[in-house]
Design an enzyme around this catalytic site. Sequence first.
Site, mmCIF file in Angstrom:
data_model
loop_
_atom_site.group_PDB
_atom_site.id
_atom_site.type_symbol
_atom_site.label_atom_id
_atom_site.label_comp_id
_atom_site.label_asym_id
_atom_site.label_seq_id
_atom_site.Cartn_x
_atom_site.Cartn_y
_atom_site.Cartn_z
ATOM 1 N N HIS A 261 3.179 -1.689 1.414
ATOM 2 C CA HIS A 261 2.179 -1.412 2.440
ATOM 3 C C HIS A 261 2.194 0.039 2.868
ATOM 4 O O HIS A 261 3.167 0.765 2.691
ATOM 5 C CB HIS A 261 2.363 -2.338 3.651
ATOM 6 C CG HIS A 261 3.369 -1.844 4.646
ATOM 7 N ND1 HIS A 261 3.039 -0.998 5.687
ATOM 8 C CD2 HIS A 261 4.692 -2.079 4.755
ATOM 9 C CE1 HIS A 261 4.131 -0.737 6.401
ATOM 10 N NE2 HIS A 261 5.141 -1.382 5.853
ATOM 11 N N CYS A 262 1.059 0.444 3.420
ATOM 12 C CA CYS A 262 0.914 1.735 4.087
ATOM 13 C C CYS A 262 0.133 1.442 5.369
ATOM 14 O O CYS A 262 0.028 0.285 5.770
ATOM 15 C CB CYS A 262 0.226 2.767 3.183
ATOM 16 S SG CYS A 262 -1.389 2.293 2.562
ATOM 17 N N ALA A 263 -0.392 2.435 6.007
ATOM 18 C CA ALA A 263 -1.085 2.205 7.276
ATOM 19 C C ALA A 263 -2.296 1.290 7.110
ATOM 20 O O ALA A 263 -2.456 0.315 7.834
ATOM 21 C CB ALA A 263 -1.501 3.530 7.904
ATOM 22 N N ARG B 77 -0.191 -1.998 7.696
ATOM 23 C CA ARG B 77 0.898 -2.073 8.675
ATOM 24 C C ARG B 77 0.834 -3.361 9.502
ATOM 25 O O ARG B 77 1.854 -4.003 9.741
ATOM 26 C CB ARG B 77 0.863 -0.861 9.604
ATOM 27 C CG ARG B 77 2.018 -0.847 10.613
ATOM 28 C CD ARG B 77 2.016 0.382 11.497
ATOM 29 N NE ARG B 77 2.154 1.588 10.703
ATOM 30 C CZ ARG B 77 1.254 2.570 10.682
ATOM 31 N NH1 ARG B 77 0.160 2.487 11.395
ATOM 32 N NH2 ARG B 77 1.454 3.637 9.954
#
Length: 134
Positions: free
Chosen positions: A78-80, A6
């Site tokens: 993307h992810c966290a 993120r």
Amino acid sequence: LFIGNRAQATNWDLVSSLNIKYIVNASRDGSSPFPSIQYFTCPITDTEKTDLSEACRLSWDFIESAYQHSPAGAVLVHCASGISRSVALVAHYLMRKECISYDESMRRIRIKHPAAAPNAGFTLQLRLLEASFR
């Protein structure tokens, strides 16, 4: 095709320096801070019981469309944390696009991103899909 977290996805200097024109957001935070970027949000819960099938199909469509419309533009998934969900989607994309196994997709990803580690449920689902891409 890039994998990130993120913080990287919200860093304009980084995004612009990599010529990222499209972002797949696999986190549960649906923010899209840059108006010049085209976003696809597919919130995925990072649990072993989460079904990846729809997210894989939809992210595949988005990434393929992105490269058809802007071959020179890059895509960030993307992810966290950039470790499990985003990696699973990129592994799926590589498996399907390159007709390779899950192990080969992860080998390629880990060359650039050693921390890549989809959870066991995602890994199982991707391994079950690999025969359909070969």
